[in-house]
Scaffold this active site. Structure first.
Site: not given
Ligand code: CO8
Length: 295
Positions: A103, A146, A149, A169
């Site tokens: 998400a 997500g 999911e 998460e």
């Molecule tokens: N949300 C928003 N932006 C994101 C997300 C995200 N989940 N993941 C990556 N990005 C963005 C980064 O902010 C970055 O943007 P910017 O260049 O503007 O800074 C760009 O994507 C590239 O990301 P990274 O620089 O971090 O890339 P890396 O290669 O260093 O890392 C990762 C890749 C490991 C995937 C890292 O980006 C990461 O950890 N992302 C977050 C993963 C995460 O925690 N996901 C869970 C989110 S919470 C969720 O999904 C809850 C779902 C609930 C659903 C409920 C429905 C009812």
């Protein structure tokens, strides 16, 4: 486009009266059909017979983070493919680096409890799980939070050999909200699901296949084509039988064994009310390929 939308609204009013939910859903479909374009996803019809609905998440700079607009577009695409009689199966994919990194955290940051509870925040994500046609997820790269999911909301998951699955998460001070504690546990068992949810560790494509989360692993550049090939095969069968198979397998998640077996038997019996059951068996006896009519 404006006149198409006005025409559609008039038809909706006549056909659906005051049913606002149906009218608004139908209008969303009309809007996206008449514009033919989405902001966060790409849709196409794939396969030799163009009978596979193809949805590619296309927000690469944010690693396909699932912002509200993206998920609304996915719902619209599913509405469109569900209404399309030619489509027998759908493939959902992302990019090589990320299927989806979860998400959109930036979008969630400022939300407050009353707002998310009162508005049933992200409730519309479940549209994917309620799709009547089979959906195959073709996953490369990250399928996190997500992202994992929504892959699990699909009926089959194919993974590229570098795919990674996880529920991180807990690192954000929250918990999975769209099946990460439920579908994942049913797919891979309690101990493995607990480990992913409690540690945020990631699972490789190979381990995901071993655990039953993923049905097959392919080289990165083959996974989408393989998913489309499988989707074409599914689309070649009677749509009515395909829908019954999907419903019966899904029923096993909700029912006791006896209830499920009863449901399965009655659904099996009901195939005898279809032309396609007769055609399938007749074609076998005649040693020819069946010609299903979805009836
Ligand atoms: N949300 C928003 N932006 C994101 C997300 C995200 N989940 N993941 C990556 N990005 C963005 C980064 O902010 C970055 O943007 P910017 O260049 O503007 O800074 C760009 O994507 C590239 O990301 P990274 O620089 O971090 O890339 P890396 O290669 O260093 O890392 C990762 C890749 C490991 C995937 C890292 O980006 C990461 O950890 N992302 C977050 C993963 C995460 O925690 N996901 C869970 C989110 S919470 C969720 O999904 C809850 C779902 C609930 C659903 C409920 C429905 C009812």
């Amino acid at each position: 486009m404006a006149s198409i939308a006005m025409f559609a609204r008039t038809i909706c009013k006549n056909a659906l009266g005051n049913n606002k939910t149906l009218t608004s859903r139908y209008m969303q479909v009309v809007r996206c059909m008449s514009s033919g374009k989405f902001e966060y996803i790409i849709t196409e019809k794939r396969g030799e017979k163009k009978n596979v609905g193809f949805v590619k998440l296309n927000r690469p700079k944010a690693l396909n983070a699932l912002c509200d607009g993206l998920m609304k577009e996915v719902s619209q695409a599913l509405d469109e493919f569900e209404l399309d009689k030619d489509i027998g199966c759908i493939v959902l994919t992302g990019g090589d680096r990320a299927f989806a990194a979860g998400a959109d955290i930036k979008e969630m940051l400022e939300r407050e409890y009353a707002q998310v509870y009162g508005g049933n925040f992200l409730n519309h994500w479940s549209r994917l799980a309620s799709c009547e046609k089979p959906v195959i997820a073709a996953v490369n790269g990250y399928a996190l939070g997500g992202g994992c999911e929504i892959a699990m909301m699909c009926d089959i998951i194919y993974a590229g050999e570098k795919a990674q699955f996880g529920q991180p998460e807990i690192t954000l001070g929250t918990i999975p909200g769209a099946g990460g504690t439920q579908r994942l546990t049913k797919a891979i068992g309690k101990s493995k699901a607990m480990e992913l949810v409690l540690t945020a560790n990631r699972m490789s494509a190979q381990e995901a296949e071993k655990s039953g989360l993923v049905s097959k692993v392919f080289p990165v550049d083959e996974v989408v084509n393989e998913a489309v090939k499988t989707a074409e095969k599914i689309a070649s069968f009677s749509k009515i039988t395909v829908a019954m198979c999907k419903e019966a397998v899904n029923a096993s998640y909700e029912m006791s064994l006896n209830e499920g077996l009863h449901f399965e038997k009655r659904t099996f019996h009901s195939t005898f009310a279809t032309n396609d059951r007769k055609e399938g068996m007749t074609a076998f006896i005649d040693k020819r390929t069946p010609e299903f009519t979805d009836s």
